[in-house]
Every structure is written in C-alpha cells, then in structure tokens.
Design a protein around this motif. Structure first.
Motif, PDB file in Angstrom:
ATOM      1  N   TYR A 145      -5.066   2.553  -8.126  1.00 55.77           N
ATOM      2  CA  TYR A 145      -5.139   3.855  -7.551  1.00 55.77           C
ATOM      3  C   TYR A 145      -6.684   4.039  -6.649  1.00 55.77           C
ATOM      4  O   TYR A 145      -7.686   3.556  -7.345  1.00 55.77           O
ATOM      5  CB  TYR A 145      -5.293   4.921  -8.494  1.00 55.77           C
ATOM      6  N   LEU A 146      -6.772   4.570  -5.499  1.00 56.14           N
ATOM      7  CA  LEU A 146      -7.563   4.792  -4.617  1.00 56.14           C
ATOM      8  C   LEU A 146      -8.224   6.172  -4.723  1.00 56.14           C
ATOM      9  O   LEU A 146      -7.439   7.142  -4.987  1.00 56.14           O
ATOM     10  CB  LEU A 146      -7.286   4.223  -3.161  1.00 56.14           C
ATOM     11  N   PRO A 147      -9.383   6.437  -4.384  1.00 58.75           N
ATOM     12  CA  PRO A 147      -9.918   7.676  -4.403  1.00 58.75           C
ATOM     13  C   PRO A 147      -9.239   8.817  -3.469  1.00 58.75           C
ATOM     14  O   PRO A 147      -9.111  10.138  -3.890  1.00 58.75           O
ATOM     15  CB  PRO A 147     -11.355   7.594  -3.840  1.00 58.75           C
ATOM     16  N   ASP A 148      -8.391   8.689  -2.554  1.00 56.29           N
ATOM     17  CA  ASP A 148      -7.663   9.399  -1.594  1.00 56.29           C
ATOM     18  C   ASP A 148      -6.268   9.657  -2.390  1.00 56.29           C
ATOM     19  O   ASP A 148      -5.601  10.363  -1.532  1.00 56.29           O
ATOM     20  CB  ASP A 148      -7.542   8.941  -0.289  1.00 56.29           C
ATOM     21  N   GLY A 149      -5.914   9.109  -3.469  1.00 54.62           N
ATOM     22  CA  GLY A 149      -4.681   9.263  -3.923  1.00 54.62           C
ATOM     23  C   GLY A 149      -3.749   8.115  -3.649  1.00 54.62           C
ATOM     24  O   GLY A 149      -2.370   8.263  -4.223  1.00 54.62           O
ATOM     25  N   THR A 150      -3.954   7.370  -2.574  1.00 55.50           N
ATOM     26  CA  THR A 150      -3.183   6.275  -2.291  1.00 55.50           C
ATOM     27  C   THR A 150      -3.224   5.326  -3.517  1.00 55.50           C
ATOM     28  O   THR A 150      -4.076   5.225  -4.399  1.00 55.50           O
ATOM     29  CB  THR A 150      -3.171   5.743  -0.781  1.00 55.50           C
ATOM     30  N   ALA A 151      -2.474   4.214  -3.227  1.00 56.20           N
ATOM     31  CA  ALA A 151      -2.579   3.121  -4.270  1.00 56.20           C
ATOM     32  C   ALA A 151      -1.974   1.591  -3.564  1.00 56.20           C
ATOM     33  O   ALA A 151      -1.320   1.577  -2.739  1.00 56.20           O
ATOM     34  CB  ALA A 151      -1.616   3.290  -5.427  1.00 56.20           C
TER      35      ALA A 151
ATOM     36  N   HIS B  23       0.850  -1.211   0.076  1.00 53.79           N
ATOM     37  CA  HIS B  23      -0.020  -0.093  -0.036  1.00 53.79           C
ATOM     38  C   HIS B  23       0.885   1.191   0.014  1.00 53.79           C
ATOM     39  O   HIS B  23       1.754   1.400   0.891  1.00 53.79           O
ATOM     40  CB  HIS B  23      -0.836  -0.077   1.400  1.00 53.79           C
ATOM     41  N   VAL B  24       0.705   2.246  -0.922  1.00 55.46           N
ATOM     42  CA  VAL B  24       1.510   3.376  -1.042  1.00 55.46           C
ATOM     43  C   VAL B  24       0.810   4.417  -0.666  1.00 55.46           C
ATOM     44  O   VAL B  24      -0.247   4.769  -1.343  1.00 55.46           O
ATOM     45  CB  VAL B  24       2.051   3.171  -2.511  1.00 55.46           C
ATOM     46  N   PHE B  25       1.151   5.140   0.492  1.00 62.75           N
ATOM     47  CA  PHE B  25       0.436   6.207   1.000  1.00 62.75           C
ATOM     48  C   PHE B  25       1.336   7.581   1.125  1.00 62.75           C
ATOM     49  O   PHE B  25       0.854   8.612   1.082  1.00 62.75           O
ATOM     50  CB  PHE B  25      -0.237   6.053   2.167  1.00 62.75           C
ATOM     51  N   GLU B  26       2.590   7.514   1.373  1.00 62.14           N
ATOM     52  CA  GLU B  26       3.702   8.794   1.647  1.00 62.14           C
ATOM     53  C   GLU B  26       3.535   9.480   0.402  1.00 62.14           C
ATOM     54  O   GLU B  26       3.931   8.892  -0.788  1.00 62.14           O
ATOM     55  CB  GLU B  26       4.678   8.175   2.185  1.00 62.14           C
ATOM     56  N   PRO B  27       3.703  10.715   0.336  1.00 62.84           N
ATOM     57  CA  PRO B  27       3.626  11.449  -1.008  1.00 62.84           C
ATOM     58  C   PRO B  27       5.046  11.125  -1.697  1.00 62.84           C
ATOM     59  O   PRO B  27       4.954  11.161  -2.760  1.00 62.84           O
ATOM     60  CB  PRO B  27       3.806  12.964  -0.279  1.00 62.84           C
ATOM     61  N   ARG B  28       6.106  11.022  -0.933  1.00 62.95           N
ATOM     62  CA  ARG B  28       7.464  10.919  -1.559  1.00 62.95           C
ATOM     63  C   ARG B  28       7.271   9.446  -2.228  1.00 62.95           C
ATOM     64  O   ARG B  28       7.988   9.258  -3.505  1.00 62.95           O
ATOM     65  CB  ARG B  28       8.414  10.733  -0.733  1.00 62.95           C
ATOM     66  N   TYR B  29       6.634   8.435  -2.059  1.00 62.15           N
ATOM     67  CA  TYR B  29       6.479   7.049  -2.591  1.00 62.15           C
ATOM     68  C   TYR B  29       5.385   6.926  -3.578  1.00 62.15           C
ATOM     69  O   TYR B  29       5.611   6.429  -4.532  1.00 62.15           O
ATOM     70  CB  TYR B  29       6.488   6.031  -1.339  1.00 62.15           C
TER      71      TYR B  29
END
Length: 204
Positions: A82-88, A22-28
């Motif tokens: 991709y998820l609605p909140d911008g995470t993936a 799960h990718v959530f941090e902006p840098r990643y």
C-alpha cells in the motif's frame, strides 16, 4: 462460483504467470480489500480489441462487456504494497482457467462473474514433450537477442513452460487469448510454434 473482475486491457494472464499491477481506482481498491480479507482469487479477463463497426457509444458499458473474453485465468494475490495515497502495488500469479457464465454489474462497484473452472483436455504426453522441445529450441534462439540465454529460467512443468514462452513473446489480445483458449496442452504448443517459427514439415 462468483469471481470479482478486474479487466485492464488486452493483457492475457496465463497459468503460472506472475503479473505486477498498480491499483488506483476506488472500485478496484474495494475489490483488493475484498480478496485480501477473503483470500479468494479474482479475474483479470482480457478486453478484446473493439470492432469499430459495432461500437455503440451510447452504451459503452455494454460494449466493453461484449469485449470481455469469456475464458480467463484465476488471479491469486501474492503481494500487496500500500502507498501513502491509498493506491497499491500488487503481484498476482495465474492459476486455473475459468469460463464466464454471466456478468453482474449491479451487486458491487466492480463487475463480478459467475464462472466455472475449465481444465485442459488430456493430450498424449509424448506428443506434448516432442512439440514442446521444438517450440522451446526455436524460442530460445528467437529470444536471445533481446534477453540473452534464458534456458535456465524455463520451468520444468509443461503447462508452465507454455506460459513462459507466451509471456516472453509478449502475446496478448487476440493472439494471447487464442493460446489461453486452446483445448489441450498439445494444441497450446502447436499455436506457440507459429510464433517462434517452427517449420510445418517438422511438426509431422
């Protein structure tokens, strides 16, 4: 070769191993955008356990860099959702081994490393096959109470077979890294034999 880095703890990615993340941090998220555009691989290096005696709380980034394992496996992106909140949610598969030559924290929000590929050294195929059989026989017995009969899921390829055993034994951190850093495929199975209970007298 420049490799973007995505260190996420004591996990060890092995060749052929599929890994959901799960990718959530902006840098990643930025790293994800880069590899989707370029098609390049990235690195998921194991962050080795800290030695409390040597941790410097004033220089935590340097301390973490010192804990990043220098040998890792190229992570190839195979799926992105991709998820609605911008995470993936993504899935990667391990490829070739690499060795880190140097790490750069300044060029991008995420770290990058200069790496070189690190192929396994040759080993006698007959010895590898014999050791793999001993390891697999014990592994299937050991794993059965947890997962049942997984014999049909074992890959034919010897390299992938070793990864399958290590992944299902959930070997990470120092143990998983030791397996990944083995110089030959025979050595990799010899190390795995310790974790599945192959008696030493059967190794001769």
């Amino acid at each position: 070769m420049e490799l973007p880095l995505f260190p996420i703890g004591e996990l060890v990615l092995l060749p052929g191993m599929a890994l959901p993340l799960h990718v959530f941090e902006p840098r990643y998220r930025e790293l994800l955008g880069r590899v989707r555009t370029s098609g390049e691989a990235f690195g998921i290096p194991c962050v080795l356990p800290s030695d409390e005696k040597t941790v410097d709380t004033k220089n935590s980034s340097l301390e973490i860099e010192a804990r990043i394992a220098r040998v890792g496996t190229l992570a190839h992106l195979t799926h992105v959702d991709y998820l609605p909140d911008g995470t993936a949610n993504i899935v990667v598969v391990g490829g070739e081994r690499y060795e880190i030559v140097s790490i750069d924290h300044d060029k991008f929000p995420y770290a990058t490393a200069e790496v070189r590929t690190l192929p396994l050294e040759p080993s006698d195929p007959q010895w590898v096959q014999a050791m793999a059989k001993k390891v697999l026989d014990r592994f299937l017995i050991k794993i059965q109470p947890r997962f049942g009969d997984v014999s049909k899921d074992v890959p034919e390829d010897m390299l992938l077979k070793a990864s399958f055993v290590a992944a299902n034994l959930r070997l990470g951190g120092l143990e998983g890294q030791r397996i990944l850093e083995s110089k030959t495929l025979l050595e990799r199975f010899e190390i795995l034999s310790e974790f599945v209970g192959v008696e030493q007298r059967t190794l001769n």
